[in-house]
Design a protein around this motif. Structure first.
Motif: not given
Length: 221
Positions: A159-160, A211-214, A216-217
């Motif tokens: 989403x990023x 992966x959490x950064x890429x 993230x909502x």
């Protein structure tokens, strides 16, 4: 008359020029990493390679050119690893995690590379800036990252809106810090970042963070 690169070895064998240069670069890498650019001595490098200062100058031109050659080879090694990275068969999340693992493993296995880059930063990257070879080498990893990011965004997994250079910096910074700051971090916080018992923890943690950064909502942004 025997040329410099045809110096005879005991037993009548001829010293192979390519092997001699490789040996010089191996020792020079260790010496520059240990003593820094200013502290390293070409005489010491010559003594440890059982050659002469004259031969080193013949091959490389001088201390500055030798250090540049050391940097070129060090960066060349990691670029070869990046070029061989096979992630085309993986989904975007698994591909990013694999890229993280490869970078993590390489930085850990090549502490001299970390020291050389730190030294070059102290010198304002003047040797890299003057090197035509390093100017052309770029980073194959950026092309890989761009493809993974595009695939992840097309599939909706990422989403990023992330720039490949920024992501490369994010991954490299943790891998670099873990090795370069091992001593100071341990002295300040009592934790060895390169403790083998914690290796998989840090390796997985970095992948999870990226992966959490890429993924993230950001709807609330």
């Amino acid at each position: 008359m025997t040329s410099v690169d045809e110096t005879a070895r005991p037993g009548g064998r001829i010293r192979d020029a390519a092997r001699t240069k490789a040996e010089i670069l191996d020792v020079a890498t260790q010496e520059f990493a240990r003593a820094g650019y200013d502290g390293a001595r070409v005489d010491e490098i010559a003594a440890r390679t059982r050659t002469t200062k004259r031969m080193i100058y013949y091959y490389f031109g001088g201390k500055e050119q030798l250090f540049t050659a050391v940097l070129e080879r060090a960066y060349g090694v990691i670029r070869e690893v990046e070029q061989e990275l096979d992630v085309e068969h993986l989904d975007p999340v698994a591909a990013i995690r694999r890229l993280v693992e490869v970078t993590f493993d390489h930085h850990e296995a090549h502490p001299d590379f970390i020291r050389l880059v730190s030294i070059e930063n102290i010198h304002g990257a003047e040797h890299i800036a003057a090197s035509e070879k390093l100017g052309r080498i770029g980073s194959p990893a950026l092309d890989v990252i761009r493809r993974i990011l595009a695939s992840g965004q097309e599939s909706g997994l990422f989403t990023a809106d992330v720039d490949a250079v920024d992501l490369h910096a994010m991954i490299s910074s943790f891998c670099f810090f873990r090795v370069s700051n091992r001593a100071t971090f341990g002295a300040l916080f009592g934790r060895d970042l390169v403790d083998p018992a914690q290796r998989e923890h840090y390796r997985t943690m970095l992948g999870d963070m990226v992966i959490a950064y890429l993924t993230a909502d950001r709807a609330a942004d």
